[in-house]
Design an enzyme around this catalytic site. Structure first.
Site, PDB file in Angstrom:
ATOM      1  N   CYS A   1       4.011 -80.358  14.738  1.00 39.23           N
ATOM      2  CA  CYS A   1       3.520 -81.627  15.268  1.00 39.23           C
ATOM      3  C   CYS A   1       2.099 -81.425  15.770  1.00 39.23           C
ATOM      4  O   CYS A   1       1.577 -80.317  15.763  1.00 39.23           O
ATOM      5  CB  CYS A   1       4.452 -82.175  16.346  1.00 39.23           C
ATOM      6  SG  CYS A   1       4.357 -81.286  17.888  1.00 39.23           S
TER       7      CYS A   1
ATOM      8  N   THR B   1      -2.425 -88.969   1.426  1.00 34.24           N
ATOM      9  CA  THR B   1      -1.774 -89.816   2.435  1.00 34.24           C
ATOM     10  C   THR B   1      -2.098 -91.274   2.113  1.00 34.24           C
ATOM     11  O   THR B   1      -1.218 -92.136   2.091  1.00 34.24           O
ATOM     12  CB  THR B   1      -2.266 -89.446   3.852  1.00 34.24           C
ATOM     13  OG1 THR B   1      -1.954 -88.069   4.074  1.00 34.24           O
ATOM     14  CG2 THR B   1      -1.590 -90.290   4.918  1.00 34.24           C
TER      15      THR B   1
ATOM     16  N   THR C   1     -17.056 -97.365   0.571  1.00 38.28           N
ATOM     17  CA  THR C   1     -17.921 -96.534  -0.273  1.00 38.28           C
ATOM     18  C   THR C   1     -17.193 -95.240  -0.624  1.00 38.28           C
ATOM     19  O   THR C   1     -16.687 -94.557   0.267  1.00 38.28           O
ATOM     20  CB  THR C   1     -19.231 -96.209   0.480  1.00 38.28           C
ATOM     21  OG1 THR C   1     -19.850 -97.446   0.813  1.00 38.28           O
ATOM     22  CG2 THR C   1     -20.169 -95.368  -0.355  1.00 38.28           C
TER      23      THR C   1
ATOM     24  N   ASN D   1       6.245 -79.381  -0.709  1.00 37.84           N
ATOM     25  CA  ASN D   1       5.184 -78.595  -0.074  1.00 37.84           C
ATOM     26  C   ASN D   1       5.716 -77.429   0.741  1.00 37.84           C
ATOM     27  O   ASN D   1       5.024 -76.447   0.938  1.00 37.84           O
ATOM     28  CB  ASN D   1       4.317 -79.503   0.813  1.00 37.84           C
ATOM     29  CG  ASN D   1       5.140 -80.424   1.686  1.00 37.84           C
ATOM     30  OD1 ASN D   1       5.935 -81.230   1.190  1.00 37.84           O
ATOM     31  ND2 ASN D   1       4.974 -80.321   2.982  1.00 37.84           N
TER      32      ASN D   1
HETATM   33  N1  PLP Z   1       2.045 -85.180  -0.209  1.00 39.57           N
HETATM   34  C1  PLP Z   1       2.329 -83.880  -0.159  1.00 39.57           C
HETATM   35  C2  PLP Z   1       3.487 -83.353  -0.947  1.00 39.57           C
HETATM   36  C3  PLP Z   1       1.546 -82.999   0.598  1.00 39.57           C
HETATM   37  O1  PLP Z   1       1.835 -81.699   0.638  1.00 39.57           O
HETATM   38  C4  PLP Z   1       0.465 -83.539   1.336  1.00 39.57           C
HETATM   39  C5  PLP Z   1      -0.343 -82.657   2.215  1.00 39.57           C
HETATM   40  O2  PLP Z   1       0.143 -81.669   2.734  1.00 39.57           O
HETATM   41  C6  PLP Z   1       0.202 -84.915   1.255  1.00 39.57           C
HETATM   42  C7  PLP Z   1       1.011 -85.696   0.467  1.00 39.57           C
HETATM   43  C8  PLP Z   1      -0.955 -85.534   2.002  1.00 39.57           C
HETATM   44  O3  PLP Z   1      -2.153 -85.180   1.361  1.00 39.57           O
HETATM   45  P1  PLP Z   1      -3.603 -85.389   2.012  1.00 39.57           P
HETATM   46  O4  PLP Z   1      -3.881 -84.187   2.824  1.00 39.57           O
HETATM   47  O5  PLP Z   1      -4.526 -85.492   0.842  1.00 39.57           O
HETATM   48  O6  PLP Z   1      -3.597 -86.652   2.781  1.00 39.57           O
END
Ligand code: PLP
Length: 363
Positions: A304, A69, A223, A137
């Site tokens: 959600c 993210t 950090t 995903n």
């Molecule tokens: N991008 C994709 C395609 C994902 O499937 C996910 C998590 O489900 C993310 C980004 C976000 O990853 P993170 O959990 O490391 O923030």
């Protein structure tokens, strides 16, 4: 419990656990100059080298952060601040939320990016930043990143690849294909949660999203989460039997089709471990609850924060209409075995037949 939700988080790999525990034992802050700091720094830089070599990048071009993210948000902030932004219609919310005003690149009914539409959008928005995921995903559908990268290069656009779901399952040299940057997340390939990275093409300037003590060459303050980073690096490149997992995926899919399910995205190139199964007329939530009661952990398209399942934007973008709220995702973990497959089948098939019968009766 049968865990078939690897796309949410993969089970921890033993080598990742060992590396994370060792980093925790070591302690120290990599920014400190004393010997404890130097020991921590060694772990951090070894992890960086491993990620760099896996991604065919230079260690200096690996920016560790808290997960994908953040890595995606950093890419949009650093590379998209003075460019038009184009994002795929089926991107993860990590991208959608960080680029609320982006132009949307449509996908074909099978979930793959519409390259003709991308080409037109690149003409209409010169010098854009394009964000595409390597693998979805929810459906596992793979975008043709090589073709998209060529279109971007021809148009003078930058391409950011969210490689989160593909890493460890379906690797490609995304930077060599022409991507400017890629996002990855340790817990999606067997590392601990809490660490990810943005890996960028050589000499690409990255301005920090989170400023602070100058860590990560001034590109990400704070950090670093050393145990999670050490675990991430240890999990990279761990053995993955894609052929075996794809074989089980196909077995599950065939049996589900026979029970009346629809497999979404099944015609496109896909991750070996992911199946998106819809039961026409049966809400995803009902299916999840039925399976959970049988000890099976799977997901719905999108949920959600209240835990209530809503229609999936991914499936809506693929033109699935009502099925967008009637689909579940089965994602086999790296340590899947035949017992898990049989347990899923034993629970899914009666649940599906029962639920479909009820839908017909109430129609
Ligand atoms: N991008 C994709 C395609 C994902 O499937 C996910 C998590 O489900 C993310 C980004 C976000 O990853 P993170 O959990 O490391 O923030």
């Amino acid at each position: 419990m049968i865990y078939l939700d690897a796309n949410a988080t993969e089970p921890l790999r033993p080598q990742a656990r060992a590396a994370a525990l060792a980093a925790m034992e070591t302690g120290g802050n990599p920014a400190s100059v004393h010997q404890a700091g130097r020991a921590a720094r060694k772990i951090l830089e070894e992890a960086r080298e491993r990620v760099a070599s896996f991604c065919a990048a230079r260690p200096a071009d690996v920016i560790f952060c808290a997960g994908a993210t953040e890595a995606n948000a950093l890419a949009l902030h650093a590379l998209g601040h003075d460019r038009p932004i184009l994002i795929g219609a089926t991107e993860h919310d990590a991208i959608r939320a960080a680029a609320p005003h982006a132009e949307i690149i449509p996908v074909q009914p099978d979930g793959q990016v519409d390259l003709a539409a991308l080409k037109s959008l690149l003409v209409a928005h010169p010098g854009a930043l394009v964000c595409l995921m390597a693998a979805n995903n929810e459906t596992g559908v793979l975008h043709d990143i090589a073709a998209a990268a060529t279109l971007c290069a021809e148009a003078g656009a930058l391409l950011h690849v969210d490689a989160v779901q593909a890493i460890g399952r379906c690797n490609q040299d995304w930077l060599a294909l022409g991507a400017a940057s890629l996002a990855l997340s340790g817990h999606k390939f067997g590392g601990p949660p809490g660490a990810g990275a943005l890996v960028v093409r050589e000499n690409l300037e990255i301005r920090a999203l989170i400023k602070g003590g100058g860590q990560e060459l001034g590109r990400r303050g704070g950090t670093p989460a050393l145990p999670a980073i050490a675990g991430l690096a240890a999990a990279l490149g761990a053995p993955y039997d894609a052929a075996q997992i794809a074989g089980w995926r196909d077995e599950i899919e065939q049996a589900a089709l026979a029970a009346g399910a629809v497999a979404i995205g099944a015609g496109a190139p896909r991750l070996p471990n992911t199946i998106c199964l819809a039961l026409p007329g049966v809400r995803a939530e009902t299916q999840l609850i039925g399976l959970d009661m049988a000890g099976i952990c799977v997901s719905a398209g999108s949920a959600c924060s209240s835990g209530k399942v809503t229609a999936s934007h991914v499936l809506l973008a693929m033109g699935q209409g009502d099925l967008a709220g009637q689909a579940i995702r089965v994602s086999l973990p790296w340590n899947a075995d035949v017992e898990m497959v049989r347990a899923f089948q034993a629970a899914y098939e009666p649940m599906a037949r029962r639920a479909l019968r009820k839908t017909v009766q109430s129609a």
